[in-house]
Design a protein around this motif. Structure first.
Motif, PDB file in Angstrom:
ATOM      1  N   LEU A  69      38.927  48.241  26.562  1.00 29.61           N
ATOM      2  CA  LEU A  69      37.906  48.188  27.608  1.00 29.61           C
ATOM      3  C   LEU A  69      38.377  47.343  28.793  1.00 29.61           C
ATOM      4  N   PRO A  70      37.923  47.656  30.005  1.00 29.37           N
ATOM      5  CA  PRO A  70      38.320  46.859  31.176  1.00 29.37           C
ATOM      6  C   PRO A  70      37.687  45.471  31.153  1.00 29.37           C
ATOM      7  N   GLN A  71      38.418  44.490  31.681  1.00 31.86           N
ATOM      8  CA  GLN A  71      37.981  43.094  31.783  1.00 31.86           C
ATOM      9  C   GLN A  71      37.594  42.517  30.422  1.00 31.86           C
ATOM     10  N   LEU A  72      38.232  43.003  29.385  1.00 28.03           N
ATOM     11  CA  LEU A  72      37.854  42.590  28.035  1.00 28.03           C
ATOM     12  C   LEU A  72      38.125  41.104  27.802  1.00 28.03           C
ATOM     13  N   ALA A  73      39.244  40.619  28.306  1.00 26.88           N
ATOM     14  CA  ALA A  73      39.633  39.231  28.045  1.00 26.88           C
ATOM     15  C   ALA A  73      38.637  38.237  28.627  1.00 26.88           C
ATOM     16  N   GLY A  74      37.998  38.588  29.738  1.00 25.02           N
ATOM     17  CA  GLY A  74      37.098  37.641  30.384  1.00 25.02           C
ATOM     18  C   GLY A  74      35.636  37.844  30.072  1.00 25.02           C
ATOM     19  N   LEU A  75      35.298  38.811  29.236  1.00 26.47           N
ATOM     20  CA  LEU A  75      33.888  39.090  28.975  1.00 26.47           C
ATOM     21  C   LEU A  75      33.182  37.912  28.314  1.00 26.47           C
ATOM     22  N   GLY A  76      33.848  37.287  27.352  1.00 25.20           N
ATOM     23  CA  GLY A  76      33.214  36.199  26.621  1.00 25.20           C
ATOM     24  C   GLY A  76      32.888  35.007  27.491  1.00 25.20           C
ATOM     25  N   ALA A  77      33.682  34.780  28.529  1.00 26.67           N
ATOM     26  CA  ALA A  77      33.461  33.629  29.410  1.00 26.67           C
ATOM     27  C   ALA A  77      32.725  34.005  30.692  1.00 26.67           C
ATOM     28  N   MET A  78      32.373  35.267  30.852  1.00 28.16           N
ATOM     29  CA  MET A  78      31.727  35.709  32.084  1.00 28.16           C
ATOM     30  C   MET A  78      30.293  35.184  32.146  1.00 28.16           C
ATOM     31  N   PRO A  89      31.682  45.290  34.534  1.00 23.29           N
ATOM     32  CA  PRO A  89      32.132  46.600  34.035  1.00 23.29           C
ATOM     33  C   PRO A  89      31.040  47.354  33.281  1.00 23.29           C
ATOM     34  N   PHE A  90      29.978  46.650  32.886  1.00 19.52           N
ATOM     35  CA  PHE A  90      28.870  47.266  32.154  1.00 19.52           C
ATOM     36  C   PHE A  90      27.621  47.261  33.037  1.00 19.52           C
ATOM     37  N   THR A  91      26.926  48.381  33.090  1.00 21.29           N
ATOM     38  CA  THR A  91      25.739  48.500  33.937  1.00 21.29           C
ATOM     39  C   THR A  91      24.599  49.148  33.154  1.00 21.29           C
ATOM     40  N   LEU A  92      23.393  49.003  33.670  1.00 19.96           N
ATOM     41  CA  LEU A  92      22.231  49.623  33.033  1.00 19.96           C
ATOM     42  C   LEU A  92      22.267  51.141  33.134  1.00 19.96           C
ATOM     43  N   THR A  93      22.923  51.654  34.160  1.00 21.67           N
ATOM     44  CA  THR A  93      23.011  53.108  34.341  1.00 21.67           C
ATOM     45  C   THR A  93      24.222  53.710  33.637  1.00 21.67           C
ATOM     46  N   CYS A  94      25.044  52.856  33.036  1.00 20.51           N
ATOM     47  CA  CYS A  94      26.253  53.298  32.319  1.00 20.51           C
ATOM     48  C   CYS A  94      27.280  53.931  33.252  1.00 20.51           C
ATOM     49  N   ARG A  95      27.176  53.633  34.542  1.00 24.71           N
ATOM     50  CA  ARG A  95      28.151  54.111  35.525  1.00 24.71           C
ATOM     51  C   ARG A  95      28.618  52.929  36.365  1.00 24.71           C
ATOM     52  N   GLN A  96      29.930  52.828  36.556  1.00 25.00           N
ATOM     53  CA  GLN A  96      30.483  51.754  37.372  1.00 25.00           C
ATOM     54  C   GLN A  96      31.727  52.286  38.089  1.00 25.00           C
ATOM     55  N   PRO A  97      31.574  52.709  39.353  1.00 24.94           N
ATOM     56  CA  PRO A  97      32.724  53.265  40.085  1.00 24.94           C
ATOM     57  C   PRO A  97      33.822  52.242  40.348  1.00 24.94           C
ATOM     58  N   ARG A  98      33.525  50.942  40.206  1.00 25.79           N
ATOM     59  CA  ARG A  98      34.544  49.912  40.416  1.00 25.79           C
ATOM     60  C   ARG A  98      35.529  49.830  39.247  1.00 25.79           C
ATOM     61  N   ASN A  99      35.145  50.346  38.097  1.00 24.43           N
ATOM     62  CA  ASN A  99      36.038  50.290  36.940  1.00 24.43           C
ATOM     63  C   ASN A  99      37.243  51.203  37.149  1.00 24.43           C
ATOM     64  N   PRO A 100      38.368  50.854  36.549  1.00 23.88           N
ATOM     65  CA  PRO A 100      39.535  51.749  36.639  1.00 23.88           C
ATOM     66  C   PRO A 100      39.296  53.002  35.804  1.00 23.88           C
ATOM     67  N   PRO A 101      39.875  54.129  36.219  1.00 21.50           N
ATOM     68  CA  PRO A 101      39.775  55.333  35.388  1.00 21.50           C
ATOM     69  C   PRO A 101      40.431  55.068  34.034  1.00 21.50           C
ATOM     70  N   PRO A 102      39.907  55.604  32.957  1.00 26.18           N
ATOM     71  CA  PRO A 102      38.775  56.537  32.875  1.00 26.18           C
ATOM     72  C   PRO A 102      37.468  55.848  32.501  1.00 26.18           C
ATOM     73  N   TRP A 103      37.281  54.600  32.912  1.00 24.10           N
ATOM     74  CA  TRP A 103      36.134  53.812  32.470  1.00 24.10           C
ATOM     75  C   TRP A 103      35.029  53.737  33.517  1.00 24.10           C
ATOM     76  N   GLN A 104      34.956  54.701  34.384  1.00 21.38           N
ATOM     77  CA  GLN A 104      33.939  54.654  35.427  1.00 21.38           C
ATOM     78  C   GLN A 104      32.568  55.137  34.946  1.00 21.38           C
ATOM     79  N   GLN A 105      32.495  55.576  33.719  1.00 18.85           N
ATOM     80  CA  GLN A 105      31.206  55.904  33.118  1.00 18.85           C
ATOM     81  C   GLN A 105      31.295  55.684  31.613  1.00 18.85           C
TER      82      GLN A 105
END
Length: 229
Positions: A69-78, A89-105
């Motif tokens: 998953l993107p930004q995995l290393a920093g999730l715990g300290a975010m 990288p996680f949103t309520l709509t399950c879509r994030q165009p800022r994420n790198p492909p293929p994690w934009q949804q």
């Protein structure tokens, strides 16, 4: 007199034969209908089993994708504010165009973490009324068929083997889940599969713990799973 009796007897025999023929016809038609119903039930059962197997495949695919998953290393300290912010990288709509492909949804933030009253992702619909966990929704596709149903959205063109490829959503539940060796990441993976018909649907869900990074990297552990109604 004798000829009249013979004629009457022949009439009775003919009537009896007609009655037996009608009875036999009714029996044959009933058996045929019963066989067709049994065949239809068997076909529906096979389709339901196919949907379950595909949902299981998507569930395993989603679980195996967690360590990448993107930004995995920093999730715990975010910080919570950043986790709810526009760059998360996680949103309520399950879509994030800022994420790198293929994690934009396909990456969802739980309503509890967001501090909002929001439907759970597998029951949520977007602004157009389309379910997120749908071939045309925000879920991630497990490509098994040569043709992607998403190419035909908002409609779905059935694939050659089943109605649509299975899809899954990954929901972040707790970025600091306590474990014996530190804080882990708790996720909920929801996967849906379809049979040959759109109405044959199976939805599976699991809670998965991504343990703190060790010498072998981050290891994931399935804590539970269930079949959703």
């Amino acid at each position: 007199m004798l000829s009249q009796l013979n004629a009457a007897a022949r009439g009775v025999v003919l009537l009896s034969a007609l009655l037996w023929l009608m009875l036999l016809t009714v029996v044959v038609l009933g058996v045929g209908r019963l066989l067709r119903n049994e065949q239809r039930i068997g076909s529906n059962l096979d389709d339901a089993q196919l949907a379950f197997r595909l949902a299981e495949t998507a569930l395993q695919e989603g679980e195996a994708a967690l360590p990448s998953l993107p930004q995995l290393a920093g999730l715990g300290a975010m910080p919570a504010v950043e986790l709810r912010g526009p760059t998360s990288p996680f949103t309520l709509t399950c879509r994030q165009p800022r994420n790198p492909p293929p994690w934009q949804q396909g990456l969802c933030l739980s309503a509890a973490l967001a501090g909002q009253a929001y439907p759970v992702p597998w029951q949520q619909r977007d602004a157009s009324g389309l379910a997120l966990l749908h071939p045309c929704g925000a879920a991630r596709r497990v490509p098994l068929q040569p043709v992607s149903s998403g190419n035909y959205c908002p409609g779905v063109a059935p694939g050659p083997w089943y109605w649509a490829d299975p899809h899954y959503l990954i929901e972040l539940l707790d970025p600091r889940y306590p474990t014996p060796d530190g804080s882990g990441l708790l996720f909920r993976v929801s996967a849906r599969g379809w049979g040959r018909q759109a109405g044959s649907v199976a939805t599976l869900q699991s809670h998965v713990l991504l343990r703190p990074e060790g010498s072998q990297g981050r290891q994931w552990q399935r804590l539970s799973w269930r079949l959703l109604p």
